[in-house]
Scaffold this motif. Structure first.
Motif, PDB file in Angstrom:
ATOM      1  N   UNK A  17       0.809  -1.224   0.000  1.00  0.00           N
ATOM      2  CA  UNK A  17       0.000   0.000   0.000  1.00  0.00           C
ATOM      3  C   UNK A  17       0.841   1.272   0.000  1.00  0.00           C
ATOM      4  N   UNK A  18       1.745   1.410   0.963  1.00  0.00           N
ATOM      5  CA  UNK A  18       2.569   2.603   1.030  1.00  0.00           C
ATOM      6  C   UNK A  18       3.448   2.766  -0.196  1.00  0.00           C
ATOM      7  N   UNK A  19       4.216   1.737  -0.569  1.00  0.00           N
ATOM      8  CA  UNK A  19       5.048   1.855  -1.764  1.00  0.00           C
ATOM      9  C   UNK A  19       4.267   2.152  -3.038  1.00  0.00           C
ATOM     10  N   UNK A  20       3.042   1.630  -3.167  1.00  0.00           N
ATOM     11  CA  UNK A  20       2.256   1.911  -4.363  1.00  0.00           C
ATOM     12  C   UNK A  20       1.878   3.390  -4.419  1.00  0.00           C
ATOM     13  N   UNK A  21       1.533   3.960  -3.259  1.00  0.00           N
ATOM     14  CA  UNK A  21       1.204   5.378  -3.229  1.00  0.00           C
ATOM     15  C   UNK A  21       2.393   6.254  -3.559  1.00  0.00           C
ATOM     16  N   UNK A  22       3.537   5.985  -2.938  1.00  0.00           N
ATOM     17  CA  UNK A  22       4.710   6.827  -3.189  1.00  0.00           C
ATOM     18  C   UNK A  22       5.291   6.600  -4.580  1.00  0.00           C
ATOM     19  N   UNK A  23       5.037   5.426  -5.168  1.00  0.00           N
ATOM     20  CA  UNK A  23       5.470   5.169  -6.543  1.00  0.00           C
ATOM     21  C   UNK A  23       4.858   6.188  -7.497  1.00  0.00           C
ATOM     22  N   UNK A  24       3.567   6.483  -7.311  1.00  0.00           N
ATOM     23  CA  UNK A  24       2.918   7.462  -8.172  1.00  0.00           C
ATOM     24  C   UNK A  24       3.590   8.828  -8.041  1.00  0.00           C
ATOM     25  N   UNK A  25       3.952   9.196  -6.828  1.00  0.00           N
ATOM     26  CA  UNK A  25       4.606  10.483  -6.610  1.00  0.00           C
ATOM     27  C   UNK A  25       6.011  10.492  -7.212  1.00  0.00           C
ATOM     28  N   UNK A  26       6.735   9.383  -7.062  1.00  0.00           N
ATOM     29  CA  UNK A  26       8.086   9.291  -7.624  1.00  0.00           C
ATOM     30  C   UNK A  26       8.043   9.382  -9.143  1.00  0.00           C
ATOM     31  N   UNK A  27       7.081   8.721  -9.755  1.00  0.00           N
ATOM     32  CA  UNK A  27       7.019   8.742 -11.217  1.00  0.00           C
ATOM     33  C   UNK A  27       6.522  10.079 -11.747  1.00  0.00           C
ATOM     34  N   UNK A  28       5.923  10.891 -10.889  1.00  0.00           N
ATOM     35  CA  UNK A  28       5.557  12.261 -11.274  1.00  0.00           C
ATOM     36  C   UNK A  28       6.674  13.249 -10.940  1.00  0.00           C
ATOM     37  N   UNK A  29       7.821  12.726 -10.457  1.00  0.00           N
ATOM     38  CA  UNK A  29       9.000  13.558 -10.283  1.00  0.00           C
ATOM     39  C   UNK A  29       9.450  13.810  -8.865  1.00  0.00           C
ATOM     40  N   UNK A  30       8.669  13.409  -7.855  1.00  0.00           N
ATOM     41  CA  UNK A  30       9.055  13.674  -6.468  1.00  0.00           C
ATOM     42  C   UNK A  30      10.300  12.873  -6.086  1.00  0.00           C
ATOM     43  N   UNK A  31      11.079  13.429  -5.171  1.00  0.00           N
ATOM     44  CA  UNK A  31      12.245  12.737  -4.623  1.00  0.00           C
ATOM     45  C   UNK A  31      11.762  11.923  -3.422  1.00  0.00           C
ATOM     46  N   UNK A  32      11.658  10.616  -3.597  1.00  0.00           N
ATOM     47  CA  UNK A  32      11.169   9.737  -2.534  1.00  0.00           C
ATOM     48  C   UNK A  32      12.358   8.977  -1.953  1.00  0.00           C
ATOM     49  N   UNK A  33      12.638   9.241  -0.681  1.00  0.00           N
ATOM     50  CA  UNK A  33      13.723   8.553   0.023  1.00  0.00           C
ATOM     51  C   UNK A  33      13.099   7.475   0.897  1.00  0.00           C
ATOM     52  N   UNK A  34      13.400   6.258   0.562  1.00  0.00           N
ATOM     53  CA  UNK A  34      12.793   5.095   1.204  1.00  0.00           C
ATOM     54  C   UNK A  34      13.655   4.656   2.384  1.00  0.00           C
ATOM     55  N   UNK A  35      13.040   4.578   3.566  1.00  0.00           N
ATOM     56  CA  UNK A  35      13.740   4.142   4.772  1.00  0.00           C
ATOM     57  C   UNK A  35      13.470   2.663   4.986  1.00  0.00           C
ATOM     58  N   UNK A  36      14.548   1.861   5.081  1.00  0.00           N
ATOM     59  CA  UNK A  36      14.400   0.410   5.268  1.00  0.00           C
ATOM     60  C   UNK A  36      15.180  -0.040   6.494  1.00  0.00           C
ATOM     61  N   UNK A  37      14.770  -1.171   7.024  1.00  0.00           N
ATOM     62  CA  UNK A  37      15.413  -1.740   8.204  1.00  0.00           C
ATOM     63  C   UNK A  37      16.277  -2.915   7.765  1.00  0.00           C
ATOM     64  N   UNK A  38      17.598  -2.716   7.776  1.00  0.00           N
ATOM     65  CA  UNK A  38      18.519  -3.759   7.316  1.00  0.00           C
ATOM     66  C   UNK A  38      18.468  -5.002   8.186  1.00  0.00           C
ATOM     67  N   UNK A  39      18.057  -4.857   9.452  1.00  0.00           N
ATOM     68  CA  UNK A  39      18.021  -6.004  10.356  1.00  0.00           C
ATOM     69  C   UNK A  39      17.061  -7.084   9.868  1.00  0.00           C
ATOM     70  N   UNK A  40      16.045  -6.686   9.115  1.00  0.00           N
ATOM     71  CA  UNK A  40      15.053  -7.644   8.620  1.00  0.00           C
ATOM     72  C   UNK A  40      15.142  -7.822   7.111  1.00  0.00           C
ATOM     73  N   UNK A  41      16.282  -7.409   6.540  1.00  0.00           N
ATOM     74  CA  UNK A  41      16.438  -7.543   5.101  1.00  0.00           C
ATOM     75  C   UNK A  41      15.707  -6.482   4.313  1.00  0.00           C
TER      76      UNK A  41
END
Length: 400
Positions: A17-41
């Motif tokens: 859900x979240x990634x699908x929403x921000x994908x639309x913004x990224x493809x319209x030009x927004x700078x989307x910085x994705x925060x991930x938790x390396x501990x869980x891959x």
């Protein structure tokens, strides 16, 4: 500068859900910085089969094009400190977390507004930031059941049925993106940001639309109908042909009249049983028998050609292959390519958002933590020593 390139969004997101929403913004030009938790891959979407390897998957690639990735452990002060530096220069913080988690991690607007009063915080949770289910995890199919979608879907003689796609996730993501953009507009106008509280449950309930109005106002409960038929408009549904299925949508009387002429049963339109929409609904079984008999004489392509030429809304029931072979899909440029170090050329269906500006070229989804140096050192100006101190404090969670 073009499109949304002047908007920076920090996205604490995973799966659908979240990634699908921000994908639309990224493809319209927004700078989307994705925060991930390396501990869980990282984002769990990186590990979804059947095409998953080395902390990446085609599932992940489909949801995360044109984004950048940093790994942070938000359970330790050092990780939170980095997030705070990012928030200071961002327009929005977007996350899809369980409703009670943002309070625990200090991600609410009240926690961050001292860093950036114009910040927009957009939460996309399962059930919202309030209510008895606030702390419950939620997934698309569960919400489809809870919000009556499954009861409305499928054959009357069969079990309750989910949608063939994760539409609650997808629509929730789009509603969150719309809310976030509205929030940024207000923050730039008024100089003060705030919080957007979007939920999958709210989205699914809102999409009940007119069946909800019928029920809430008149107590009418919409029931499933055979062959994906519309609950009130007839003919509007799937009809068998000599070699497949055809979707018809005769919403207006003129469409019904044109349909009967093309099928060679023009007298049906004058039959008192079928002359009105209410009559066609009351005698649907009789009308369907006539239409089935007529349509069985030829295949789907034959009828689509004739009916489309006559101005009758219709179309074949395609599989994936046929859908992407539709000339309309090619003309609209719906398939885009990205290059990936492991998967080679990855072909995607593009997002549907379009405007007058030229969107960024499609780019593959990021590797796990791929942009830490670029963002923190080159853009935020952190020194190597500062990054080393943060790493020793566990900020990056053992990033690979």
């Amino acid at each position: 500068m073009t499109g949304l390139s002047d908007i920076r969004i920090i996205a604490v997101e995973q799966y659908g859900a979240g990634p699908f929403g921000s994908l639309h913004l990224a493809e319209l030009g927004a700078d989307v910085i994705k925060i991930e938790d390396a501990r869980t891959g990282g984002d769990i979407g990186r590990h979804v089969p059947p095409f998953a390897e080395d902390d990446d998957s085609l599932f992940f690639q489909s949801f995360n094009r044109n984004k950048r990735s940093i790994c942070l452990d938000l359970s330790v002060p050092a990780g939170v400190a980095v997030l705070h530096r990012l928030v200071e220069g961002a327009d929005a913080l977007m996350y899809n977390l369980r409703g009670d988690v943002p309070d625990k991690l200090g991600l609410r607007y009240a926690d961050l507004s001292h860093l950036n009063p114009r910040l927009v915080v957009c939460s996309l949770s399962g059930y919202g930031m309030t209510g008895p289910r606030r702390a419950e995890p939620a997934y698309d199919y569960v919400v489809q059941g809870l919000a009556a979608w499954m009861d409305l879907t499928g054959d009357p003689a069969g079990p309750p049925t989910k949608s063939g796609l994760s539409l609650v996730d997808y629509c929730g993501g789009v509603v969150a993106a719309m809310s976030l953009l509205a929030g940024i507009h207000v923050a730039r106008r008024d100089g003060v940001g705030g919080e957007c509280d979007v939920s999958l449950f709210d989205t699914a309930m809102a999409m009940l639309s007119y069946p909800a109005t019928w029920f809430l106002t008149r107590g009418h409960e919409t029931r499933r109908k055979t062959r994906s038929a519309h609950p009130s408009v007839v003919p509007f549904g799937a009809y068998p042909t000599a070699d497949g299925w055809l979707m018809l949508a005769c919403v207006k009387p003129v469409f019904f009249e044109r349909l009967t002429k093309v099928l060679g049963v023009a007298e049906v339109a004058a039959d008192p049983r079928f002359a009105t929409l209410a009559g066609r609904q009351a005698h649907q079984a009789d009308l369907d028998a006539v239409l089935d008999s007529a349509l069985s004489r030829h295949g789907t392509d034959h009828w689509v050609g004739l009916l489309s030429a006559a101005g009758v809304p219709c179309g074949p029931v395609n599989g994936l292959r046929e859908a992407f072979e539709e000339p309309q899909a090619a003309q609209r440029g719906l398939v885009v390519d990205t290059e990936h170090p492991s998967f080679g050329t990855v072909r995607h269906v593009r997002t549907a958002g379009r405007a007058w500006w030229e969107n960024p070229a499609p780019d593959r989804a990021p590797g796990l933590g791929e942009h830490r140096e670029q963002i923190l050192r080159e853009e935020l100006g952190m020194s190597a020593a500062e990054l080393a101190d943060l790493a020793r404090g566990g900020a990056f969670g053992g990033e690979r």
